[in-house]
Design a protein around this motif. Structure first.
Motif, PDB file in Angstrom:
ATOM      1  N   LEU A 157      21.834  55.738  12.195  1.00 28.27           N
ATOM      2  CA  LEU A 157      23.100  56.314  12.641  1.00 28.27           C
ATOM      3  C   LEU A 157      24.292  55.428  12.272  1.00 28.27           C
ATOM      4  O   LEU A 157      25.365  55.939  11.939  1.00 28.27           O
ATOM      5  N   TYR A 158      24.086  54.119  12.336  1.00 28.69           N
ATOM      6  CA  TYR A 158      25.197  53.212  12.077  1.00 28.69           C
ATOM      7  C   TYR A 158      25.644  53.282  10.623  1.00 28.69           C
ATOM      8  O   TYR A 158      26.855  53.323  10.343  1.00 28.69           O
ATOM      9  N   CYS A 159      24.709  53.314   9.705  1.00 33.65           N
ATOM     10  CA  CYS A 159      25.041  53.264   8.277  1.00 33.65           C
ATOM     11  C   CYS A 159      25.995  54.382   7.867  1.00 33.65           C
ATOM     12  O   CYS A 159      27.059  54.104   7.295  1.00 33.65           O
ATOM     13  N   PRO A 160      25.683  55.670   8.130  1.00 36.32           N
ATOM     14  CA  PRO A 160      26.631  56.709   7.703  1.00 36.32           C
ATOM     15  C   PRO A 160      27.962  56.641   8.440  1.00 36.32           C
ATOM     16  O   PRO A 160      29.013  56.931   7.866  1.00 36.32           O
ATOM     17  N   GLY A 161      27.942  56.232   9.715  1.00 40.67           N
ATOM     18  CA  GLY A 161      29.188  56.120  10.466  1.00 40.67           C
ATOM     19  C   GLY A 161      30.074  55.009   9.923  1.00 40.67           C
ATOM     20  O   GLY A 161      31.284  55.199   9.713  1.00 40.67           O
ATOM     21  N   ARG A 162      29.485  53.846   9.705  1.00 40.06           N
ATOM     22  CA  ARG A 162      30.238  52.717   9.160  1.00 40.06           C
ATOM     23  C   ARG A 162      30.725  53.034   7.751  1.00 40.06           C
ATOM     24  O   ARG A 162      31.866  52.740   7.394  1.00 40.06           O
ATOM     25  N   ARG A 163      29.862  53.641   6.959  1.00 41.74           N
ATOM     26  CA  ARG A 163      30.246  53.975   5.588  1.00 41.74           C
ATOM     27  C   ARG A 163      31.440  54.924   5.574  1.00 41.74           C
ATOM     28  O   ARG A 163      32.350  54.789   4.743  1.00 41.74           O
ATOM     29  N   LYS A 164      31.453  55.880   6.491  1.00 44.91           N
ATOM     30  CA  LYS A 164      32.561  56.835   6.570  1.00 44.91           C
ATOM     31  C   LYS A 164      33.873  56.128   6.896  1.00 44.91           C
ATOM     32  O   LYS A 164      34.921  56.423   6.293  1.00 44.91           O
ATOM     33  N   VAL A 165      33.820  55.187   7.842  1.00 47.59           N
ATOM     34  CA  VAL A 165      35.015  54.432   8.210  1.00 47.59           C
ATOM     35  C   VAL A 165      35.516  53.617   7.023  1.00 47.59           C
ATOM     36  O   VAL A 165      36.721  53.613   6.702  1.00 47.59           O
ATOM     37  N   ASP A 171      48.965  45.647  10.311  1.00 45.14           N
ATOM     38  CA  ASP A 171      48.470  44.920   9.142  1.00 45.14           C
ATOM     39  C   ASP A 171      47.762  43.634   9.559  1.00 45.14           C
ATOM     40  O   ASP A 171      46.715  43.274   8.994  1.00 45.14           O
ATOM     41  N   ALA A 172      48.333  42.935  10.528  1.00 51.46           N
ATOM     42  CA  ALA A 172      47.682  41.706  11.004  1.00 51.46           C
ATOM     43  C   ALA A 172      46.304  42.017  11.578  1.00 51.46           C
ATOM     44  O   ALA A 172      45.340  41.270  11.364  1.00 51.46           O
ATOM     45  N   ASP A 173      46.201  43.115  12.308  1.00 49.85           N
ATOM     46  CA  ASP A 173      44.924  43.506  12.904  1.00 49.85           C
ATOM     47  C   ASP A 173      43.880  43.794  11.830  1.00 49.85           C
ATOM     48  O   ASP A 173      42.683  43.593  12.048  1.00 49.85           O
ATOM     49  N   LEU A 174      44.324  44.259  10.666  1.00 53.21           N
ATOM     50  CA  LEU A 174      43.403  44.571   9.565  1.00 53.21           C
ATOM     51  C   LEU A 174      43.220  43.406   8.593  1.00 53.21           C
ATOM     52  O   LEU A 174      42.487  43.548   7.612  1.00 53.21           O
ATOM     53  N   ALA A 227      44.179  52.637  17.308  1.00 56.78           N
ATOM     54  CA  ALA A 227      42.992  53.499  17.396  1.00 56.78           C
ATOM     55  C   ALA A 227      42.541  53.981  16.026  1.00 56.78           C
ATOM     56  O   ALA A 227      41.339  54.176  15.791  1.00 56.78           O
ATOM     57  N   ASP A 228      43.479  54.191  15.110  1.00 57.01           N
ATOM     58  CA  ASP A 228      43.127  54.663  13.767  1.00 57.01           C
ATOM     59  C   ASP A 228      44.170  54.134  12.799  1.00 57.01           C
ATOM     60  O   ASP A 228      45.292  54.642  12.744  1.00 57.01           O
ATOM     61  N   HIS A 229      43.790  53.121  12.042  1.00 51.62           N
ATOM     62  CA  HIS A 229      44.745  52.488  11.132  1.00 51.62           C
ATOM     63  C   HIS A 229      45.109  53.368   9.947  1.00 51.62           C
ATOM     64  O   HIS A 229      46.050  53.054   9.216  1.00 51.62           O
ATOM     65  N   THR A 230      44.368  54.449   9.723  1.00 55.98           N
ATOM     66  CA  THR A 230      44.679  55.321   8.592  1.00 55.98           C
ATOM     67  C   THR A 230      45.587  56.484   8.987  1.00 55.98           C
ATOM     68  O   THR A 230      45.970  57.276   8.132  1.00 55.98           O
ATOM     69  N   GLN A 231      45.925  56.595  10.270  1.00 51.25           N
ATOM     70  CA  GLN A 231      46.817  57.674  10.690  1.00 51.25           C
ATOM     71  C   GLN A 231      48.235  57.386  10.218  1.00 51.25           C
ATOM     72  O   GLN A 231      48.606  56.233   9.977  1.00 51.25           O
ATOM     73  N   PRO A 232      49.056  58.426  10.032  1.00 51.95           N
ATOM     74  CA  PRO A 232      50.459  58.183   9.658  1.00 51.95           C
ATOM     75  C   PRO A 232      51.157  57.328  10.706  1.00 51.95           C
ATOM     76  O   PRO A 232      50.912  57.477  11.906  1.00 51.95           O
ATOM     77  N   PRO A 235      45.840  55.625   0.369  1.00 48.06           N
ATOM     78  CA  PRO A 235      46.752  55.188  -0.693  1.00 48.06           C
ATOM     79  C   PRO A 235      47.417  53.853  -0.370  1.00 48.06           C
ATOM     80  O   PRO A 235      47.659  53.037  -1.256  1.00 48.06           O
ATOM     81  N   VAL A 236      47.705  53.648   0.915  1.00 44.77           N
ATOM     82  CA  VAL A 236      48.304  52.392   1.368  1.00 44.77           C
ATOM     83  C   VAL A 236      47.452  51.851   2.507  1.00 44.77           C
ATOM     84  O   VAL A 236      47.334  52.488   3.548  1.00 44.77           O
ATOM     85  N   LEU A 237      46.841  50.709   2.298  1.00 41.04           N
ATOM     86  CA  LEU A 237      45.994  50.098   3.317  1.00 41.04           C
ATOM     87  C   LEU A 237      46.827  49.165   4.193  1.00 41.04           C
ATOM     88  O   LEU A 237      46.730  49.190   5.417  1.00 41.04           O
ATOM     89  N   PHE A 238      47.644  48.345   3.549  1.00 45.65           N
ATOM     90  CA  PHE A 238      48.570  47.452   4.263  1.00 45.65           C
ATOM     91  C   PHE A 238      49.976  47.971   4.031  1.00 45.65           C
ATOM     92  O   PHE A 238      50.385  48.227   2.905  1.00 45.65           O
ATOM     93  N   ARG A 239      50.736  48.105   5.102  1.00 45.74           N
ATOM     94  CA  ARG A 239      52.011  48.818   5.051  1.00 45.74           C
ATOM     95  C   ARG A 239      53.218  47.903   4.909  1.00 45.74           C
ATOM     96  O   ARG A 239      54.329  48.382   4.693  1.00 45.74           O
ATOM     97  N   THR A 240      53.023  46.602   5.053  1.00 38.13           N
ATOM     98  CA  THR A 240      54.132  45.667   4.853  1.00 38.13           C
ATOM     99  C   THR A 240      53.983  45.031   3.475  1.00 38.13           C
ATOM    100  O   THR A 240      52.878  44.675   3.071  1.00 38.13           O
ATOM    101  N   PRO A 241      55.082  44.879   2.745  1.00 37.82           N
ATOM    102  CA  PRO A 241      54.986  44.309   1.395  1.00 37.82           C
ATOM    103  C   PRO A 241      54.313  42.937   1.380  1.00 37.82           C
ATOM    104  O   PRO A 241      53.515  42.636   0.488  1.00 37.82           O
ATOM    105  N   GLN A 242      54.606  42.104   2.382  1.00 36.48           N
ATOM    106  CA  GLN A 242      54.048  40.756   2.416  1.00 36.48           C
ATOM    107  C   GLN A 242      52.523  40.766   2.489  1.00 36.48           C
ATOM    108  O   GLN A 242      51.838  40.120   1.685  1.00 36.48           O
TER     109      GLN A 242
END
Length: 216
Positions: free
Chosen positions: A165-173, A134-137, A116-121, A181-188
């Motif tokens: 409406l789409y532009c500011p919403g997409r831009r925020k995401v 990571d595969a999903d992203l 649901a939210d890839h940026t959540q802890p 700080p970490v977009l992909f969480r697996t070293p590979q």
């Protein structure tokens, strides 16, 4: 000859659901959902791409992760916020009377809900979850032309939303992901995809700042 999606589905689910008719009916239901005319990115190609990654990975419970791949976007309404919860519920409905242990059924649902939210802890030691996310992203780190096709396909899925409406919403995401700080969480996958993903995200943000996506 590469496996068809049908062959991959039945190989995965036959040990869990001996009833061939039930397995086939679920496969037809899933494929119909992913082939809906509103699907431009969250479609069967996305499922195949994720299966290719997770089937090649060294996972602790590949069966559970593959089930999560199959069901994680089965419910996808761009205007709703409960897609992941509903997709998880559909996975549980199929698995309810299967041979998969109840704890592993809940594990499938958990993996789906975490998309649901890839940026959540995320749990730092949950290697299967981190690889699945990571595969999903992974599309974010695709070659430039492939990334822009993805961006346009996502826009098509939100075609009922005007650019105003789409532009500011997409831009925020996009900005939230770029600032992580970490977009992909697996070293590979971090090594493979992070730099390209950050370039792609920054480029799309700039495109929206300049008035929108270029036509394909």
């Amino acid at each position: 000859m590469p496996d068809t999606l049908a062959a991959r589905w039945h190989r995965l689910t036959t040990p869990l659901v001996p009833d061939a008719a039930r397995r086939e009916a679920e496969f037809q239901r899933l494929t119909a959902a992913y082939q809906a005319p509103t699907r431009h990115y969250h479609n069967l190609q996305h499922i195949e791409n994720l299966l290719n990654r997770v089937e090649a990975a060294n996972l602790q419970d590949p069966e559970v992760v593959q089930l999560a791949v199959w069901f994680h976007d089965v419910v996808y309404n761009a205007l709703k916020s409960d897609n992941e919860a509903r997709s998880a519920a559909e996975a549980l409905a199929f698995l309810k009377d299967s041979a998969l242990e109840p704890a592993r059924q809940q594990r499938v649902a958990f993996l789906i809900e975490r998309t649901a939210d890839h940026t959540q802890p995320q749990p730092p030691d949950d290697a299967d979850l981190l690889y699945f996310l990571d595969a999903d992203l992974s599309i974010l780190g695709a070659p430039e032309a492939e990334y822009w096709a993805y961006a346009r396909h996502v826009r098509e899925e939100y075609r009922l939303v005007p650019d105003l409406l789409y532009c500011p919403g997409r831009r925020k995401v996009l900005a939230k992901m770029l600032a992580a700080p970490v977009l992909f969480r697996t070293p590979q996958l971090r090594a493979e995809l992070d730099a390209a993903a950050r370039r792609n995200l920054a480029a799309e943000i700039d495109a929206w700042d300049q008035g929108g996506l270029a036509a394909s």
